[in-house]
Scaffold this active site. Sequence first.
Site, PDB file in Angstrom:
ATOM      1  N   CYS A  66      -9.204   9.428 -10.761  1.00 26.83           N
ATOM      2  CA  CYS A  66     -10.039  10.473 -10.163  1.00 26.83           C
ATOM      3  C   CYS A  66      -9.581  11.844 -10.646  1.00 26.83           C
ATOM      4  O   CYS A  66      -8.395  12.154 -10.582  1.00 26.83           O
ATOM      5  CB  CYS A  66      -9.938  10.385  -8.635  1.00 26.83           C
ATOM      6  SG  CYS A  66     -10.764  11.748  -7.794  1.00 26.83           S
TER       7      CYS A  66
ATOM      8  N   CYS B   8     -14.596   8.406  -4.706  1.00 24.55           N
ATOM      9  CA  CYS B   8     -13.162   8.130  -4.700  1.00 24.55           C
ATOM     10  C   CYS B   8     -12.752   7.768  -3.268  1.00 24.55           C
ATOM     11  O   CYS B   8     -13.086   8.481  -2.324  1.00 24.55           O
ATOM     12  CB  CYS B   8     -12.398   9.359  -5.175  1.00 24.55           C
ATOM     13  SG  CYS B   8     -10.607   9.184  -4.962  1.00 24.55           S
TER      14      CYS B   8
ATOM     15  N   CYS C 283     -21.679   3.310 -12.865  1.00 26.59           N
ATOM     16  CA  CYS C 283     -22.143   4.373 -13.753  1.00 26.59           C
ATOM     17  C   CYS C 283     -21.477   5.667 -13.283  1.00 26.59           C
ATOM     18  O   CYS C 283     -21.778   6.161 -12.194  1.00 26.59           O
ATOM     19  CB  CYS C 283     -23.666   4.442 -13.635  1.00 26.59           C
ATOM     20  SG  CYS C 283     -24.418   5.621 -14.736  1.00 26.59           S
TER      21      CYS C 283
ATOM     22  N   CYS D 150     -10.177  10.830  -1.953  1.00 25.50           N
ATOM     23  CA  CYS D 150     -10.572  12.225  -1.727  1.00 25.50           C
ATOM     24  C   CYS D 150     -12.083  12.366  -1.500  1.00 25.50           C
ATOM     25  O   CYS D 150     -12.565  13.480  -1.308  1.00 25.50           O
ATOM     26  CB  CYS D 150     -10.128  13.111  -2.891  1.00 25.50           C
ATOM     27  SG  CYS D 150     -11.109  12.918  -4.389  1.00 25.50           S
TER      28      CYS D 150
ATOM     29  N   CYS E  85      -8.060  13.808  -7.448  1.00 23.90           N
ATOM     30  CA  CYS E  85      -6.786  13.484  -6.779  1.00 23.90           C
ATOM     31  C   CYS E  85      -5.890  12.544  -7.564  1.00 23.90           C
ATOM     32  O   CYS E  85      -4.778  12.254  -7.140  1.00 23.90           O
ATOM     33  CB  CYS E  85      -7.065  12.901  -5.394  1.00 23.90           C
ATOM     34  SG  CYS E  85      -7.645  11.185  -5.431  1.00 23.90           S
TER      35      CYS E  85
END
Length: 175
Positions: free
Chosen positions: A89, A138, A161, A141, A92
Amino acid sequence: MKNIESILYLLLFLPLISCNANSKTIASDTTKKQNTYVNTFKGDKVVKTDEEWKNILSESEYYVLREKGTERSFTGDLLDNNSEGVYVCRGCGLPLFGSESKFKSGTGWPSFFEIIKEGNVATDTDYHIGYARTEILCGRCDGHLGHVFDDGPAPTGLRYCVNSASLDFEAKRKP
Ligand code: FE
């Protein structure tokens, strides 16, 4: 009259903002709006104010991750990345996808057939463009990643995607 306007709107704007031109979405209920957010992430969440996010993300990263935006297809910096490693991510640093699950979908967005670890990706139903799609976020976060569809390759049949702007890539270290 209202129906005709809605259809015209869909015809005009769907090709511009959709990442699923020829596919069904996993979520099928387009009529009910309900709480569909599912997050099984076990660790501590990362929570920041909008100001704090703006301080650590670029404008385009903030737009995609925090405002659920979509980068233009075929523009992301990780689309053609074929190196071995882990996609994390960009907000984070949580590991999200392994390079071994990346495949060429032809959509113009990085695509993966599975997540790296159960719980690291949360889902929600998104009615943003008039019909239901399964949004992926995510798990730590809640940054917007993209959407998941059921037209992916074996073994999962899924296609995650994902916007490049939502990801960072950590190359595998040579032994
Ligand atoms: Fe995150």
